[in-house]
Design a protein around this motif. Structure first.
Motif, PDB file in Angstrom:
ATOM      1  N   ALA A   1     -59.780 -42.637 -13.552  1.00  0.00           N
ATOM      2  CA  ALA A   1     -59.311 -43.546 -14.597  1.00  0.00           C
ATOM      3  C   ALA A   1     -60.450 -44.331 -15.224  1.00  0.00           C
ATOM      4  N   MET A   2     -61.462 -44.739 -14.405  1.00  0.00           N
ATOM      5  CA  MET A   2     -62.523 -45.609 -14.890  1.00  0.00           C
ATOM      6  C   MET A   2     -63.747 -44.849 -15.384  1.00  0.00           C
ATOM      7  N   GLU A   3     -64.074 -43.705 -14.750  1.00  0.00           N
ATOM      8  CA  GLU A   3     -65.315 -43.013 -15.076  1.00  0.00           C
ATOM      9  C   GLU A   3     -65.118 -41.579 -15.528  1.00  0.00           C
ATOM     10  N   GLY A   4     -63.905 -41.057 -15.436  1.00  0.00           N
ATOM     11  CA  GLY A   4     -63.655 -39.692 -15.889  1.00  0.00           C
ATOM     12  C   GLY A   4     -63.993 -38.621 -14.875  1.00  0.00           C
ATOM     13  N   PHE A   5     -64.386 -38.990 -13.632  1.00  0.00           N
ATOM     14  CA  PHE A   5     -64.696 -38.008 -12.602  1.00  0.00           C
ATOM     15  C   PHE A   5     -63.408 -37.569 -11.919  1.00  0.00           C
ATOM     16  N   PHE A   6     -63.218 -36.272 -11.808  1.00  0.00           N
ATOM     17  CA  PHE A   6     -62.041 -35.788 -11.099  1.00  0.00           C
ATOM     18  C   PHE A   6     -62.420 -34.627 -10.188  1.00  0.00           C
ATOM     19  N   SER A   7     -61.645 -34.497  -9.114  1.00  0.00           N
ATOM     20  CA  SER A   7     -61.869 -33.466  -8.096  1.00  0.00           C
ATOM     21  C   SER A   7     -60.546 -33.267  -7.370  1.00  0.00           C
ATOM     22  N   ILE A   8     -60.575 -32.468  -6.299  1.00  0.00           N
ATOM     23  CA  ILE A   8     -59.338 -32.305  -5.514  1.00  0.00           C
ATOM     24  C   ILE A   8     -58.908 -33.634  -4.926  1.00  0.00           C
ATOM     25  N   LYS A   9     -59.854 -34.562  -4.716  1.00  0.00           N
ATOM     26  CA  LYS A   9     -59.511 -35.863  -4.154  1.00  0.00           C
ATOM     27  C   LYS A   9     -58.727 -36.725  -5.156  1.00  0.00           C
ATOM     28  N   SER A  10     -58.820 -36.377  -6.456  1.00  0.00           N
ATOM     29  CA  SER A  10     -57.993 -37.073  -7.448  1.00  0.00           C
ATOM     30  C   SER A  10     -56.522 -36.736  -7.230  1.00  0.00           C
ATOM     31  N   ASP A  11     -56.244 -35.450  -6.972  1.00  0.00           N
ATOM     32  CA  ASP A  11     -54.876 -35.042  -6.672  1.00  0.00           C
ATOM     33  C   ASP A  11     -54.406 -35.647  -5.350  1.00  0.00           C
ATOM     34  N   VAL A  12     -55.318 -35.787  -4.384  1.00  0.00           N
ATOM     35  CA  VAL A  12     -54.959 -36.388  -3.097  1.00  0.00           C
ATOM     36  C   VAL A  12     -54.496 -37.822  -3.312  1.00  0.00           C
ATOM     37  N   TYR A  13     -55.191 -38.569  -4.185  1.00  0.00           N
ATOM     38  CA  TYR A  13     -54.785 -39.946  -4.494  1.00  0.00           C
ATOM     39  C   TYR A  13     -53.366 -39.960  -5.069  1.00  0.00           C
ATOM     40  N   SER A  14     -53.117 -39.082  -6.068  1.00  0.00           N
ATOM     41  CA  SER A  14     -51.778 -39.024  -6.672  1.00  0.00           C
ATOM     42  C   SER A  14     -50.730 -38.669  -5.628  1.00  0.00           C
ATOM     43  N   PHE A  15     -51.082 -37.740  -4.721  1.00  0.00           N
ATOM     44  CA  PHE A  15     -50.156 -37.369  -3.654  1.00  0.00           C
ATOM     45  C   PHE A  15     -49.848 -38.564  -2.753  1.00  0.00           C
ATOM     46  N   GLY A  16     -50.869 -39.389  -2.463  1.00  0.00           N
ATOM     47  CA  GLY A  16     -50.651 -40.566  -1.629  1.00  0.00           C
ATOM     48  C   GLY A  16     -49.674 -41.536  -2.259  1.00  0.00           C
ATOM     49  N   VAL A  17     -49.829 -41.777  -3.562  1.00  0.00           N
ATOM     50  CA  VAL A  17     -48.904 -42.674  -4.263  1.00  0.00           C
ATOM     51  C   VAL A  17     -47.488 -42.092  -4.225  1.00  0.00           C
ATOM     52  N   LEU A  18     -47.395 -40.785  -4.519  1.00  0.00           N
ATOM     53  CA  LEU A  18     -46.092 -40.119  -4.513  1.00  0.00           C
ATOM     54  C   LEU A  18     -45.451 -40.167  -3.125  1.00  0.00           C
ATOM     55  N   MET A  19     -46.261 -40.003  -2.089  1.00  0.00           N
ATOM     56  CA  MET A  19     -45.751 -40.043  -0.720  1.00  0.00           C
ATOM     57  C   MET A  19     -45.168 -41.417  -0.398  1.00  0.00           C
ATOM     58  N   LEU A  20     -45.853 -42.488  -0.818  1.00  0.00           N
ATOM     59  CA  LEU A  20     -45.356 -43.843  -0.572  1.00  0.00           C
ATOM     60  C   LEU A  20     -44.075 -44.108  -1.358  1.00  0.00           C
ATOM     61  N   GLU A  21     -43.970 -43.533  -2.557  1.00  0.00           N
ATOM     62  CA  GLU A  21     -42.727 -43.672  -3.323  1.00  0.00           C
ATOM     63  C   GLU A  21     -41.564 -42.986  -2.605  1.00  0.00           C
ATOM     64  N   ILE A  22     -41.816 -41.818  -2.036  1.00  0.00           N
ATOM     65  CA  ILE A  22     -40.756 -41.087  -1.344  1.00  0.00           C
ATOM     66  C   ILE A  22     -40.293 -41.855  -0.107  1.00  0.00           C
ATOM     67  N   LEU A  23     -41.228 -42.486   0.603  1.00  0.00           N
ATOM     68  CA  LEU A  23     -40.878 -43.232   1.811  1.00  0.00           C
ATOM     69  C   LEU A  23     -40.105 -44.504   1.488  1.00  0.00           C
ATOM     70  N   SER A  24     -40.448 -45.133   0.361  1.00  0.00           N
ATOM     71  CA  SER A  24     -39.838 -46.426   0.019  1.00  0.00           C
ATOM     72  C   SER A  24     -38.645 -46.311  -0.916  1.00  0.00           C
ATOM     73  N   GLY A  25     -38.593 -45.195  -1.692  1.00  0.00           N
ATOM     74  CA  GLY A  25     -37.543 -45.065  -2.697  1.00  0.00           C
ATOM     75  C   GLY A  25     -37.768 -45.964  -3.896  1.00  0.00           C
ATOM     76  N   ARG A  26     -39.007 -46.433  -4.085  1.00  0.00           N
ATOM     77  CA  ARG A  26     -39.317 -47.353  -5.190  1.00  0.00           C
ATOM     78  C   ARG A  26     -40.504 -46.823  -5.981  1.00  0.00           C
ATOM     79  N   LYS A  27     -40.517 -47.129  -7.292  1.00  0.00           N
ATOM     80  CA  LYS A  27     -41.602 -46.668  -8.159  1.00  0.00           C
ATOM     81  C   LYS A  27     -42.867 -47.471  -7.912  1.00  0.00           C
ATOM     82  N   ASN A  28     -43.994 -46.842  -8.164  1.00  0.00           N
ATOM     83  CA  ASN A  28     -45.280 -47.490  -7.928  1.00  0.00           C
ATOM     84  C   ASN A  28     -45.438 -48.764  -8.749  1.00  0.00           C
ATOM     85  N   SER A  29     -44.902 -48.772  -9.955  1.00  0.00           N
ATOM     86  CA  SER A  29     -45.105 -49.905 -10.858  1.00  0.00           C
ATOM     87  C   SER A  29     -43.897 -50.828 -10.926  1.00  0.00           C
ATOM     88  N   SER A  30     -43.031 -50.803  -9.897  1.00  0.00           N
ATOM     89  CA  SER A  30     -41.795 -51.599  -9.960  1.00  0.00           C
ATOM     90  C   SER A  30     -41.876 -52.897  -9.163  1.00  0.00           C
TER      91      SER A  30
END
Length: 794
Positions: free
Chosen positions: A651-680
């Motif tokens: 988001a800040m520098e434009g660098f992306f790798s497989i670890k970028s998808d890992v970050y998104s997966f982590g956010v998605l995983m926490l949403e699934i556990l909580s049933g709440r949106k990241n920005s709610s």
């Protein structure tokens, strides 16, 4: 009494027997019948037994298949050598205790015969075994008299045996089908070599492939490096009575005592390949040619050496090509209609005949050969004329010599065309989309001449459909058929003439995405095949219309359930963990095991689709990027993705790798556990996002408060805490500190593994996004080349 007399007598009683039914859905009682319109289903509905017709065939067979996948390959066939030429087949246990198949116009087929007249029953078990037992005088069942596991066809199920019984002299082995629609015994067999402790695949008696020695619970040449193959537990038994190999599936026992039922079946196909459901192939025997043992670590491992014709060499091979041979006379082509010849026989016969230059087998029996000094004329416009042509890789040396010159000319032409495109774009804004598509055509990525034929294959082996066909399938894109709308455009439900349901994604003129994303998804996803990735069926290009056609997902997307107060109750803990596991497996495939190394870049709940079994499938590859397998990261000046799911370095520098998808997966995983949106989340003192909220709970040793209240009492707390910890590890601030998806799968499936301690994650506070407007649609924000999709609640 001969077979014909038995058939006549049995047919006289058939009207009366038709009223006799089994006492349960899984058992056939003596005197009851099973017709072509009835079935036995095992107690837990895992397997079904009944009569079926193979693809492209009118013959009928008695078979067993997985209940939830009636279109899958049968795991057992009872009458593979004696097909029924109509749908008149009847399975029964007659009054003498014999289990037989009767049918019009043929002799009785005996599956089990006995000398005793004791009462007997036949039961389909949840293991896939079909067993005949005697019935005691008190109504209980006695020992097994006959079982289908003793008569394997081409599929090895968990618990079945490969080997030999010294007590009965019975050999257990697999024999492939002759062709895709012909269950008769084919060219390949799979046996257990108990002396050396290995599996062997033979073709007409010649060893083609071996698994290598079974040692330390793993075979030498069966997927040691693939973490998806750790689901097998191999069994090797050697005793005075029997020597055999078997395997079982390691159960997934989270949340429920019995665990989630997994399915498996090692199927030896007519090309010699060993497959198991949606898992990676166990052995690519079809790639063995016998010249030399290929290098370690590749799909050629385990191939055996055997004597080759002196006229052949290792530079030659058969290649499937579309076109015709020229200068054909009566002696140049020869058709052998022998019904015992399958595809591998055609290839072997042509290979061993020094005059043979090509062959054809249409997935059935019989072979067409071409012989002599013939020239092949390539014609890609008609794939129906495809045949296997003998080519020599050395014949490409001339191309190797000039390829750099050709590459230079093509590159220069591309630059000129790109300049012309830019000029036309400025001058004719209304023709922007047409020009870009013309550029795509000139690049060779797509052929517009192929895009008006329903069901014909175009570029990248995709089916292409006419606009009229898609219009009819969606009822002219009616609002009743509309499933939703995303950044690409609206999505509609449709139905093809043959009855298959599809999802139709139509590029909107107002879309924030465009033809670049359309082209990217069309080319990229056609190369990817995995059970946790949505399947692209084809496309349609008509004037300014750009349409993608996918398999239909009846349960829509994950966010449809996860963020709805009533529907989220359907997401039990077991289902949520299954969804997390499936997404992880899909990402692992993209990052490591696909032919392309793919970074998705837009992983979020709305891009996770759910099939009829609530299994997840990753979708929307318009933003994805392809990497070389030896490249670890890249930089872009156009950041694309969804607010709240993007990694900080991206988001800040434009660098992306497989670890970028890992970050998104982590956010998605926490949403699934909580049933709440990241920005709610919003706090009275300062704004929080979900990641920041979880971190605050973790620091206070109160992480269990994250749990969706609906899950209360349904899970073991330690399992939930472990998932939360894995999610926090995935959203670490530094990309290097985040685990890979392989690590994530290992941590989530191995409860004994010690997990690292999470550190403060990135973006622990939000930017105060107000989500009170529930009717807003996704918006695209662009600043200095940065494009971010902000998703608002619906």
């Amino acid at each position: 009494m001969n077979n014909k007399e038995s058939l006549v007598i049995f047919s006289l009683f058939l009207p009366f027997l038709a009223f006799v039914v089994a006492s349960s859905d899984d058992t056939l009682q003596q005197g009851a019948i099973l017709t072509s319109s009835s079935y036995l289903v095992s107690a837990k509905k895992v397997f079904t037994l009944g009569f079926f017709s193979p693809p492209y065939s009118k013959e009928n067979y008695l078979g067993i298949w997985y209940t939830n996948d009636s279109q899958s390959h049968p795991v057992w066939v009872g009458n593979r050598n004696t097909p029924i030429h109509n749908n008149s087949g009847v399975l029964a246990i007659d009054n003498t205790g014999n289990m037989i198949i009767t049918h019009n116009g043929g002799d009785t087929i005996e599956l089990y015969t006995t000398q005793t007249r004791d009462n007997k029953t036949a039961t389909l078990l949840d293991s896939g075994n079909f067993v005949v037992r005697e019935v005691n005088s008190n109504g209980t069942t006695g020992h097994v008299l006959w079982q289908s596991f003793d008569y394997p066809t081409d599929t090895l199920l968990p618990g079945m045996k490969l080997g030999v019984s010294h007590r009965t002299g019975r050999n257990w082995s697999l024999t492939s089908w002759l062709a895709e629609g012909v269950p008769a015994p084919g060219a390949f067999t799979l046996d257990w070599d108990s002396r050396r402790g290995r599996l062997i695949v033979r073709r007409r008696g010649v060893i083609y492939w071996t698994s290598g020695v079974l040692k330390d619970k793993a075979f030498e040449f069966i997927g040691k490096s693939d973490p998806r193959n750790v689901v097998y537990d191999y069994i090797n038994v050697t005793s005075e009575e029997e020597e055999y190999f078997s395997y079982s599936l390691i159960k997934d026992s989270r949340c429920t005592p019995e665990g989630r039922k997994a399915i498996s079946g090692w199927m030896l196909d007519y090309n010699g390949q060993i497959n198991d459901q949606d898992r990676p192939p166990i052995a690519r025997v079809d790639l063995c040619y016998g010249y030399k043992t290929r290098g370690s670590g590749g799909v050629y491992e385990g191939c055996e050496l055997w004597e080759q014709p002196t006229c052949r060499n290792s530079n030659q091979k058969f290649d499937l090509r579309s076109g015709d041979f020229g200068n054909i006379d009566e002696e140049s082509s020869f058709y052998d209609g022998n019904s015992s010849l399958g595809f591998s026989d055609c290839r072997a016969n042509c290979w061993n005949n020094c005059d043979c230059v090509g062959f054809r087998n249409d997935g059935d029996t019989g072979c067409l050969y071409w012989r002599g000094r013939l020239k092949f004329y390539q014609d890609n416009s008609d794939v129906s004329r495809a045949q296997y042509v003998l080519i020599s890789e050395s014949s490409n040396k001339r191309w190797e010599r000039y390829k750099w010159v050709v590459t230079g000319v093509v590159s220069a032409s591309f630059v000129l065309l790109l300049g012309l495109f830019c000029y036309l774009r400025r001058k004719f804004k209304q023709g922007q989309e047409r020009d870009l598509f013309d550029l795509m055509t000139l690049e060779g990525q797509m052929n517009t001449d192929e895009l008006e034929n329903d069901g014909n294959k175009g570029g990248h082996d995709l089916k292409v459909f006419s606009f009229a066909c898609i219009t009819a399938a969606t009822n002219s894109f009616s609002s009743e058929n509309k499933l939703g709308e995303g950044g690409f455009g609206p999505v509609y439900k449709g139905k093809l003439p043959e009855g298959r349901e599809i999802a139709v994604k139509r590029l909107s003129q107002r879309s924030g995405q465009g033809l670049v994303e359309f082209k990217n998804e069309l080319i990229l996803i056609s190369k990817l095949q995995h059970k946790n990735l949505v399947k692209l069926l084809g496309c349609c290009v008509h004037g300014a219309e750009r349409i993608l056609i996918y398999e239909y997902m009846p349960n829509r997307s994950l966010d449809f359930f996860l963020f709805d107060q009533t529907k989220r109750e359907q997401l039990t803990w077991e289902r949520r963990f299954h969804i997390i596991e499936g997404i992880a497996q899909g990402l692992l495939y993209l990052h490591k095991y696909s032919r392309l190394k793919v970074i998705h870049r837009d992983l979020k709940s709305s891009n996770i689709l759910l099939d009829e079994d609530m299994s997840p499938k990753i979708s929307d590859f318009g933003m994805a990027r392809i990497f070389e397998h030896n490249v670890s990261e890249a930089n872009t000046n156009r950041v694309v993705g969804t607010y709240g799911y993007m990694a900080p370095e991206y988001a800040m520098e434009g660098f992306f790798s497989i670890k970028s998808d890992v970050y998104s997966f982590g956010v998605l995983m926490l949403e699934i556990l909580s049933g709440r949106k990241n920005s709610s989340f919003y706090h009275v003192d300062r704004p929080f996002n979900l990641v920041g909220y979880v971190w605050e709970l973790w620091k206070k040793d109160a992480a269990l408060e994250l749990m969706d209240p609906i899950l209360s009492g349904s899970c073991i707390e330690q399992q939930l805490l472990r998932c939360i910890q894995i999610g926090l590890l995935c959203v670490e601030d530094r990309a290097l500190d985040r685990p890979t998806m392989s690590d994530v799968i290992s941590m989530s499936t191995n409860d004994s593994m010690t997990l690292p301690t999470p550190t403060k994650p990135a973006f622990v506070t939000s930017s105060g996004v107000d989500e009170s407007d529930s009717g807003r649609q996704p918006e695209i924000y662009s600043v200095n080349g940065i494009s971010i999709t902000a998703m608002h609640a619906r």
